[in-house]
Design a protein around this motif. Structure first.
Motif, PDB file in Angstrom:
ATOM      1  N   ALA A 183       1.004  -1.278  -0.099  1.00 20.05           N
ATOM      2  CA  ALA A 183       0.068  -0.126  -0.116  1.00 20.05           C
ATOM      3  C   ALA A 183       0.862   1.256  -0.032  1.00 20.05           C
ATOM      4  O   ALA A 183       0.525   2.113  -0.679  1.00 20.05           O
ATOM      5  N   GLY A 184       1.857   1.285   1.117  1.00 19.74           N
ATOM      6  CA  GLY A 184       2.922   2.565   0.794  1.00 19.74           C
ATOM      7  C   GLY A 184       3.527   2.574  -0.306  1.00 19.74           C
ATOM      8  O   GLY A 184       3.712   3.554  -0.904  1.00 19.74           O
ATOM      9  N   ASN A 185       3.919   1.217  -1.040  1.00 23.03           N
ATOM     10  CA  ASN A 185       4.629   1.532  -2.323  1.00 23.03           C
ATOM     11  C   ASN A 185       3.744   2.328  -3.559  1.00 23.03           C
ATOM     12  O   ASN A 185       3.861   2.891  -4.081  1.00 23.03           O
ATOM     13  N   MET A 186       2.581   1.638  -3.329  1.00 25.83           N
ATOM     14  CA  MET A 186       1.531   2.207  -4.492  1.00 25.83           C
ATOM     15  C   MET A 186       1.491   3.681  -4.265  1.00 25.83           C
ATOM     16  O   MET A 186       1.405   4.579  -5.356  1.00 25.83           O
ATOM     17  N   ASP A 238      -9.465   2.526   4.014  1.00 26.62           N
ATOM     18  CA  ASP A 238     -10.254   2.084   5.061  1.00 26.62           C
ATOM     19  C   ASP A 238     -10.630   0.650   4.909  1.00 26.62           C
ATOM     20  O   ASP A 238     -11.391   0.059   5.661  1.00 26.62           O
ATOM     21  N   ARG A 239     -10.267   0.140   3.670  1.00 26.84           N
ATOM     22  CA  ARG A 239     -10.545  -1.355   3.525  1.00 26.84           C
ATOM     23  C   ARG A 239      -9.273  -2.196   2.926  1.00 26.84           C
ATOM     24  O   ARG A 239      -9.364  -2.890   2.282  1.00 26.84           O
ATOM     25  N   SER A 240      -8.261  -1.708   3.807  1.00 20.76           N
ATOM     26  CA  SER A 240      -7.076  -2.242   3.550  1.00 20.76           C
ATOM     27  C   SER A 240      -6.345  -2.674   4.623  1.00 20.76           C
ATOM     28  O   SER A 240      -6.247  -1.586   5.606  1.00 20.76           O
ATOM     29  N   THR A 241      -5.659  -3.635   5.116  1.00 18.13           N
ATOM     30  CA  THR A 241      -4.995  -4.021   6.064  1.00 18.13           C
ATOM     31  C   THR A 241      -3.452  -4.676   5.848  1.00 18.13           C
ATOM     32  O   THR A 241      -3.294  -4.641   4.600  1.00 18.13           O
ATOM     33  N   GLY A 242      -3.146  -5.414   6.809  1.00 18.95           N
ATOM     34  CA  GLY A 242      -1.768  -5.978   6.372  1.00 18.95           C
ATOM     35  C   GLY A 242      -1.922  -7.190   5.758  1.00 18.95           C
ATOM     36  O   GLY A 242      -0.929  -7.878   5.091  1.00 18.95           O
ATOM     37  N   ARG A 243      -3.175  -7.700   5.575  1.00 17.10           N
ATOM     38  CA  ARG A 243      -3.614  -9.157   4.737  1.00 17.10           C
ATOM     39  C   ARG A 243      -4.549  -8.739   3.637  1.00 17.10           C
ATOM     40  O   ARG A 243      -4.972  -9.957   2.995  1.00 17.10           O
ATOM     41  N   VAL A 244      -5.050  -7.383   3.675  1.00 17.55           N
ATOM     42  CA  VAL A 244      -6.221  -7.154   2.676  1.00 17.55           C
ATOM     43  C   VAL A 244      -5.831  -6.055   1.899  1.00 17.55           C
ATOM     44  O   VAL A 244      -5.537  -5.123   2.748  1.00 17.55           O
ATOM     45  N   LEU A 245      -6.033  -6.043   0.699  1.00 17.01           N
ATOM     46  CA  LEU A 245      -5.739  -4.786  -0.111  1.00 17.01           C
ATOM     47  C   LEU A 245      -7.120  -4.494  -1.161  1.00 17.01           C
ATOM     48  O   LEU A 245      -7.376  -5.463  -1.836  1.00 17.01           O
ATOM     49  N   THR A 246      -7.463  -3.332  -0.894  1.00 20.23           N
ATOM     50  CA  THR A 246      -9.010  -3.002  -1.660  1.00 20.23           C
ATOM     51  C   THR A 246      -8.270  -1.973  -2.523  1.00 20.23           C
ATOM     52  O   THR A 246      -7.987  -0.869  -2.178  1.00 20.23           O
ATOM     53  N   MET A 247      -8.380  -1.750  -3.967  1.00 18.89           N
ATOM     54  CA  MET A 247      -7.885  -1.149  -4.773  1.00 18.89           C
ATOM     55  C   MET A 247      -8.594  -0.849  -6.153  1.00 18.89           C
ATOM     56  O   MET A 247      -9.440  -1.573  -6.405  1.00 18.89           O
ATOM     57  N   GLN A 248      -8.698   0.245  -6.870  1.00 15.02           N
ATOM     58  CA  GLN A 248      -9.294   0.813  -7.874  1.00 15.02           C
ATOM     59  C   GLN A 248      -9.355  -0.668  -9.039  1.00 15.02           C
ATOM     60  O   GLN A 248      -8.119  -1.055  -9.289  1.00 15.02           O
ATOM     61  N   ARG A 249     -10.336  -1.285  -9.673  1.00 14.99           N
ATOM     62  CA  ARG A 249     -10.100  -1.979 -10.672  1.00 14.99           C
ATOM     63  C   ARG A 249      -9.823  -1.504 -11.928  1.00 14.99           C
ATOM     64  O   ARG A 249     -10.560  -0.336 -12.351  1.00 14.99           O
TER      65      ARG A 249
END
Length: 658
Positions: A305-308, A331-342
């Motif tokens: 996430a930080g790299n993005m 708000d929907r991203s953690t250490g094991r889940v990433l939510t990003m634009q499709r």
């Protein structure tokens, strides 16, 4: 029962004396178990030593002699406990054994690791890699057929060993400086596709990480994975506000497996570096450490996430209208889940036909990709470290989407400047300047033949960087041959640059086979690197440097005048403070203390020997003279001083009390 209680009570009382005295005499702290054993040994030898010195009671002699012998007996018995502590420190250093509360957990981990370790060894031996592990055979010394057989065996073994070793093979496939080219080519066939984990397990991970079931956080969530890899699975979803997103979820239980495998990889690397010459020459331990760090970063999605965010904010992306980095939803991203634009599009690996059908300029797309990567490397300092075709999409509007930023490289400003000078030297065709820049990029040995290196770089530039010459894997192989033949070390971040350049070449060749990367790199150097040499840039640089130097320049005339006046009058002197650093003083003081203890111990021992061998003297008892009594005491003092020095030698600085 009463005897046992009395014995324990006596031991407890004696420990109250033994613990502070022993730690004071030896100058270090010990664990309670060792101190208890030392006190018990001291207490047990007290009576035998007393009988050996004065014989059976009653004691025949004066009260003063009785007190002297009692003190000598106590010191000699204490010496036995001190010897035990020093020997225990030498044989089993403090901190080398697990604590009692961690023993069960460590034992369970050791059993699981040993089972996995034996499984991997069986896989390696099954595929014929046993002679290489024992050091009987060395990679790179076989003929072509032998290298092909080794490459296939290694690929099959890594593929069977599981996720961590598949990733290791994928990394090695990009390190032509470490493994033979045929092995690297074979390892590039490793695929990171596995059967998807069941949806209930993925749903549990989402609920644990986000705090609510996915049905409550997303307006729509497709439980069928869009893609499934060994580390994570990707799903499509839609947010309540409307945007379509992709959700990257880490596979359940993968972290413990990877941690266990990484520990085994490091142990195997230490074993190979210790027992094989090729392991030492390749630096497999450093390679394993770098791989382990990168793998752990990949497991932490907050790093991606930080790299993005960092890559999207970089100048190379922000100033380009042709590249897109997916938007992150924190708000929907953690250490094991990433939510990003499709991003909807076609992977560049299979986009050649779509580019032709849409009438897009393939050369322009290739130049955009290449200049973006060079800009990230030479200007931003943060670049995509794995730019293979699967990590780029050709979008419907003709732009390129950049995916999977879990692996990025980072360069410090000094390395970036050296790379810029290297690109500028390539543009000018100057092998001397290219060699100077290369020596600032890599680790250089103490002795190096710079003229031979300049000739090798010049031949390399003539062979691969001439106009019209196709850029390919052979170029990077030859560059690594130059580096390794001159004993130059490649830092991991610089190796990542070379790996990314080699990978982007293959990516661009999928959409634009005739693209000239040499000409593109020269255009980039002329357009971006030489911007530092424009009048405005030089004026700005000079202004910044003068602002830094101005306070010093204002004080310089007065200081020069003082130095000249002192020299004219013969009062010029130079003051040098030895051991100005506190660490140097502390180290020297420690060495001096140990040397003084050795001298004092040797002196006491020599005097003890002389006194014990001196006949005559006043008689304390019928068998012991006063000279001998003094000699025994000096001998004990000698032993204590020597033991203090030995325990300081055996005790490592970072050990803790056990």
């Amino acid at each position: 029962m009463g005897i046992v209680v009395a014995g324990l009570f006596s031991l407890a009382i004696f420990m109250g004396i033994f613990v502070p005295v022993s730690q004071r005499l030896l100058g270090v702290r010990f664990g309670l178990v060792r101190l208890a054993l030392g006190a018990a040994l001291t207490l047990s030898v007290f009576s035998p030593i007393a009988n050996a010195l004065v014989g059976r009671l009653p004691f025949e002699g004066s009260d003063a002699a009785a007190v002297a012998f009692l003190a000598l007996t106590a010191i000699c018995s204490m010496l036995a406990g001190l010897v035990f502590l020093v020997l225990a420190e030498a044989l089993v250093p403090t901190g080398s054994l697990p604590r009692a509360r961690d023993l069960r957990r460590d034992l369970t981990g050791r059993i699981a690791r040993t089972r996995r370790y034996l499984q991997i060894l069986r896989i390696a031996i099954k595929h014929g890699l046993g002679p290489y592990l024992r050091g009987r055979r060395r990679p790179g010394r076989e003929n072509a057929a032998g290298q092909a057989e080794l490459a296939q065996s290694l690929r099959l073994a890594l593929d069977e060993a599981g996720v961590t070793f598949v990733k290791l093979g994928q990394v090695l496939s990009t390190r032509s400086d470490v493994v033979p080219a045929s092995v690297a080519t074979e390892l590039s066939r490793l695929q990171d596709q596995v059967s998807p984990a069941p949806w209930p397990q993925i749903e549990q991970v989402l609920t644990e990480e986000l705090g609510s079931p996915p049905q409550e956080l997303y307006a729509d969530f497709d439980s069928e994975p869009l893609a499934a890899a060994s580390v994570a699975q990707v799903y499509t979803a839609r947010l309540p506000s409307g945007p379509r997103v992709v959700v990257k979820v880490q596979r359940p239980g993968i972290a413990s497996i990877v941690d266990q495998d990484l520990d085994i990889v490091r142990r195997l690397a230490r074993l190979l570096e210790k027992n094989t010459d090729w392991g030492r020459s390749m630096g497999v331990r450093a390679l394993a450490d770098g791989f382990a760090d990168a793998m752990r970063e990949e497991l932490d999605f907050t790093v991606e996430a930080g790299n993005m965010t960092t890559v999207a904010a970089g100048q190379s992306i922000a100033s380009s209208n042709d590249l897109v980095v997916p938007k992150l939803y924190p708000d929907r991203s953690t250490g094991r889940v990433l939510t990003m634009q499709r991003l909807d599009g076609i992977g560049l690996g299979s986009a050649a036909q779509a580019i032709a059908e849409r009438g897009l300029d393939a050369a322009r797309l290739g130049r955009t990709l290449f200049e973006c990567l060079l800009g990230q490397v030479a200007i931003d300092g943060v670049f995509h470290a794995d730019p293979h075709p699967g990590n780029f999409l050709l979008l419907a509007d003709g732009r390129i989407g950049m995916l999977d930023l879990g692996s990025v490289g980072r360069l410090d400003p000094a390395t970036r400047e050296a790379l810029q000078r290297f690109l500028l030297a390539i543009d000018h065709g100057d092998p001397v300047a290219a060699t100077d820049a290369l020596l600032e990029i890599v680790y250089r040995p103490d002795v190096i033949d710079e003229r031979a290196l300049e000739r090798a770089v010049g031949q390399f530039m003539t062979k691969h960087l001439a106009a019209g010459v196709a850029l390919g894997p052979a170029m990077f192989n030859d560059l690594f041959k130059i580096i390794t033949s001159h004993d130059l070390g490649v830092p991991p971040e610089v190796a990542a640059v070379f790996r990314a350049l080699a990978t982007i070449e293959g990516t661009i060749s999928r959409i634009s086979p005739g693209f000239d990367l040499v000409a593109a790199s020269r255009q980039f150097a002329a357009a971006h690197v030489t911007d530092r040499l424009t009048p405005d840039s030089l004026r700005r640089t000079a202004t910044e440097e003068l602002a830094t130097l101005l306070p010093m320049l204002r004080r310089l005339p007065r200081r020069i005048d003082r130095i000249a006046a002192a020299a004219e009058s013969g009062r010029l002197g130079l003051n040098v403070r030895l051991f100005a650093d506190e660490r140097d003083r502390r180290h020297f003081t420690g060495l001096l203390h140990q040397a003084l203890l050795v001298i004092l111990g040797a002196t006491a021992g020599l005097m003890a020997v002389l006194l014990l061998g001196t006949p005559g003297g006043p008689k304390v008892t019928e068998s012991i003279s006063l000279f001998q009594l003094f000699g025994y005491n000096l001998l004990v003092i000698c032993a204590v001083l020597v033991l203090r020095v030995l325990v300081l030698i055996f005790r490592l600085p970072d050990n803790r009390s056990a």
